[in-house]
Design an enzyme around this catalytic site. Structure first.
Site, PDB file in Angstrom:
ATOM      1  N   GLY A  12      44.232  36.229  36.536  1.00 30.32           N
ATOM      2  CA  GLY A  12      44.780  35.176  35.672  1.00 30.32           C
ATOM      3  C   GLY A  12      46.264  35.055  35.956  1.00 30.32           C
ATOM      4  N   GLY A 133      57.695  42.887  29.700  1.00 31.75           N
ATOM      5  CA  GLY A 133      57.561  42.119  30.945  1.00 31.75           C
ATOM      6  C   GLY A 133      58.536  42.499  32.035  1.00 31.75           C
ATOM      7  N   GLY A 186      53.632  27.099  25.704  1.00 29.34           N
ATOM      8  CA  GLY A 186      52.886  28.133  26.420  1.00 29.34           C
ATOM      9  C   GLY A 186      53.387  29.541  26.128  1.00 29.34           C
ATOM     10  N   LYS A 204      53.087  48.013  22.341  1.00 32.34           N
ATOM     11  CA  LYS A 204      54.187  48.295  23.277  1.00 32.34           C
ATOM     12  C   LYS A 204      55.028  49.462  22.755  1.00 32.34           C
ATOM     13  CE  LYS A 204      54.368  43.460  24.704  1.00 32.34           C
ATOM     14  NZ  LYS A 204      54.933  42.153  24.354  1.00 32.34           N
TER      15      LYS A 204
HETATM   16  N1  NAP Z   1      50.782  36.897  30.707  1.00 36.20           N
HETATM   17  C1  NAP Z   1      51.870  37.651  30.575  1.00 36.20           C
HETATM   18  O1  NAP Z   1      53.009  37.151  30.601  1.00 36.20           O
HETATM   19  C2  NAP Z   1      51.742  39.141  30.406  1.00 36.20           C
HETATM   20  C3  NAP Z   1      52.908  39.924  30.317  1.00 36.20           C
HETATM   21  C4  NAP Z   1      52.799  41.314  30.219  1.00 36.20           C
HETATM   22  C5  NAP Z   1      51.546  41.907  30.184  1.00 36.20           C
HETATM   23  N2  NAP Z   1      50.427  41.121  30.230  1.00 36.20           N
HETATM   24  C6  NAP Z   1      49.106  41.786  30.208  1.00 36.20           C
HETATM   25  O2  NAP Z   1      48.498  41.579  31.471  1.00 36.20           O
HETATM   26  C7  NAP Z   1      47.086  41.485  31.329  1.00 36.20           C
HETATM   27  C8  NAP Z   1      46.612  40.171  31.960  1.00 36.20           C
HETATM   28  O3  NAP Z   1      47.217  39.102  31.269  1.00 36.20           O
HETATM   29  P1  NAP Z   1      47.061  37.583  31.789  1.00 36.20           P
HETATM   30  O4  NAP Z   1      47.991  36.777  30.971  1.00 36.20           O
HETATM   31  O5  NAP Z   1      47.146  37.556  33.281  1.00 36.20           O
HETATM   32  O6  NAP Z   1      45.541  37.291  31.324  1.00 36.20           O
HETATM   33  P2  NAP Z   1      44.610  36.076  31.806  1.00 36.20           P
HETATM   34  O7  NAP Z   1      45.418  34.979  32.367  1.00 36.20           O
HETATM   35  O8  NAP Z   1      43.698  35.810  30.662  1.00 36.20           O
HETATM   36  O9  NAP Z   1      43.760  36.704  33.003  1.00 36.20           O
HETATM   37  C9  NAP Z   1      42.866  37.737  32.801  1.00 36.20           C
HETATM   38  C10 NAP Z   1      42.052  37.930  34.066  1.00 36.20           C
HETATM   39  O10 NAP Z   1      41.248  39.093  33.904  1.00 36.20           O
HETATM   40  C11 NAP Z   1      39.888  38.773  34.238  1.00 36.20           C
HETATM   41  N3  NAP Z   1      39.040  39.581  33.358  1.00 36.20           N
HETATM   42  C12 NAP Z   1      39.095  39.669  32.015  1.00 36.20           C
HETATM   43  N4  NAP Z   1      38.159  40.525  31.576  1.00 36.20           N
HETATM   44  C13 NAP Z   1      37.507  40.976  32.666  1.00 36.20           C
HETATM   45  C14 NAP Z   1      36.426  41.862  32.869  1.00 36.20           C
HETATM   46  N5  NAP Z   1      35.810  42.472  31.869  1.00 36.20           N
HETATM   47  N6  NAP Z   1      36.030  42.108  34.143  1.00 36.20           N
HETATM   48  C15 NAP Z   1      36.641  41.497  35.164  1.00 36.20           C
HETATM   49  N7  NAP Z   1      37.667  40.627  35.054  1.00 36.20           N
HETATM   50  C16 NAP Z   1      38.085  40.390  33.803  1.00 36.20           C
HETATM   51  C17 NAP Z   1      39.730  37.293  33.988  1.00 36.20           C
HETATM   52  O11 NAP Z   1      38.672  36.821  34.795  1.00 36.20           O
HETATM   53  P3  NAP Z   1      38.211  35.260  34.763  1.00 36.20           P
HETATM   54  O12 NAP Z   1      39.354  34.529  35.421  1.00 36.20           O
HETATM   55  O13 NAP Z   1      36.976  35.191  35.588  1.00 36.20           O
HETATM   56  O14 NAP Z   1      38.034  34.909  33.338  1.00 36.20           O
HETATM   57  C18 NAP Z   1      41.114  36.780  34.407  1.00 36.20           C
HETATM   58  O15 NAP Z   1      41.133  36.538  35.796  1.00 36.20           O
HETATM   59  C19 NAP Z   1      46.801  41.591  29.838  1.00 36.20           C
HETATM   60  O16 NAP Z   1      46.429  42.916  29.536  1.00 36.20           O
HETATM   61  C20 NAP Z   1      48.131  41.235  29.188  1.00 36.20           C
HETATM   62  O17 NAP Z   1      48.313  41.865  27.923  1.00 36.20           O
HETATM   63  C21 NAP Z   1      50.510  39.760  30.355  1.00 36.20           C
END
Ligand code: NAP
Length: 328
Positions: A12, A133, A186, A204
């Site tokens: 993602g 982050g 967003g 965190k």
């Molecule tokens: N976004 C941020 O700015 C940010 C910052 C710091 C930390 N984080 C952390 O980073 C992690 C990812 O965040 P994100 O924003 O990138 O999330 P996201 O955009 O929702 O992407 C999640 C990805 O994980 C895959 N996924 C979820 N559950 C799965 C499972 N059971 N098996 C296999 N693949 C799975 C999804 O697959 P599909 O595409 O097929 O649905 C998707 O590709 C989270 O733990 C979040 O707390 C995010």
């Protein structure tokens, strides 16, 4: 030149960021680290969606396809929630892979255990991206802790809360108006519960507690309060008195050795290090015995800030393995 094979779990926002940075910095990383990095597999739930052109052949929905890659050495984890992330990383570590995670929900609960397991298997765990982050809180704390003791940490650890409180003060908006705008930009999820309830900041904070003090308080005893009940009237009155609402996560080692933590709105005056931190920024203030009080400020989330610190973790791990970097 040796090739390091990596898998990315989750494709993602963060997973794609990792992939882009690894491609854009491929040549630099090769020169600096003396190894080639190859992304060999990418784990998702839905393999029919090609998220980045040219990556369809790397997608799988089966963790075993990732972990069975011959010569796999690094796993980047950017999926959501405790499970299956914990189980996958445990398996990866037992397969002698270094792991690098952004998943604070999983790491708050299992971080200490995974780090102990990694020690036993001679691999490293990178978790800079789990807190604030792009702000290098973890590596800074690790360095500080080589010499200093940390007695207290206070942080603005959720950018969405900080954005909402900033707009309520600066624009006179209600909580609902500010939340709506945060969603339109967003910054906040469609379901903003984790952010505004304080649960995201709590997770965190628990990662920071484990690092600073080697332990966490009993989770059930930590008061966690969100920002949804703060009224424009309260914000206006505070402003008149020269005070600002901040959503602060804090953890402290008390003189008797117990760890005290709480998360909730706090009124701060202009002398407080968190007073000037507006909008989506995150900040972490640490009180130490030799350096004194230190505050780090920066972007708390987003594709590139988050992915960037994960690739830094990779570079540090590979550097450490080669014997030219001392932290982690
Ligand atoms: N976004 C941020 O700015 C940010 C910052 C710091 C930390 N984080 C952390 O980073 C992690 C990812 O965040 P994100 O924003 O990138 O999330 P996201 O955009 O929702 O992407 C999640 C990805 O994980 C895959 N996924 C979820 N559950 C799965 C499972 N059971 N098996 C296999 N693949 C799975 C999804 O697959 P599909 O595409 O097929 O649905 C998707 O590709 C989270 O733990 C979040 O707390 C995010």
């Amino acid at each position: 030149m040796a090739t390091i094979k990596a898998a990315i779990l989750g494709f993602g926002t963060v997973g794609q960021g990792i992939y882009h940075i690894l491609n854009e910095k491929r040549e630099d990383l090769r020169k600096k680290l003396g190894v080639e990095l190859e992304v060999a597999k990418i784990l998702v739930r839905d393999t029919s969606k090609e998220r980045v052109p040219g990556t369809r052949h790397l997608l799988t929905d089966n963790i075993e396809d990732c972990l069975s890659v011959k010569g796999l050495q690094v796993v980047f984890e950017a999926i959501v929630g405790e499970e299956p992330a914990y189980t996958y990383l445990k398996k990866a570590i037992m397969n002698k892979c270094h792991v690098i995670t952004a998943n604070k929900v999983m790491f708050a609960k299992y971080g200490l255990e995974l780090q102990e397991l990694a020690k036993q298997h001679g691999v490293f765990v990178g978790y800079e991206a789990t807190v604030a982050g792009g702000v290098p809180v973890i590596k800074t704390m690790k360095n500080l802790l080589l010499v200093n003791d940390i007695s207290k940490i206070q942080g603005i650890l959720n950018g969405t809360c900080n954005y909402i409180l900033t707009k309520m003060r600066a624009e006179g908006w209600s909580f609902d108006e500010a939340l709506k705008e945060a969603q339109a930009l967003g910054y906040a999820e469609a379901d903003p519960y984790m952010d505004i309830s304080g649960q995201d900041a709590f997770k965190k904070l628990m990662v920071l507690s484990a690092l600073a003090f080697g332990e966490q308080p009993n989770w059930d005893e930590v008061k966690v309060v969100g920002i949804e009940d703060i009224t424009p009237e309260q914000v206006r009155k505070a402003k008149e008195k020269g005070l600002r609402y901040r959503h602060v996560a804090e953890v402290e080692k008390l003189p008797d050795g117990t760890i005290f933590a709480q998360v909730g709105p706090m009124l701060v005056s202009k002398e407080h290090p968190l007073y000037p931190i507006d909008d989506v920024f995150n900040a972490v203030t640490m009180e130490t015995n030799y350096i004194g009080t230190l505050t780090l400020v920066g972007p708390g989330a987003g594709m590139y800030p988050t992915a960037s610190v994960m690739v830094e973790d990779y570079a540090e791990i590979i550097g450490k393995r080669a014997g030219f970097v001392v932290t982690i």
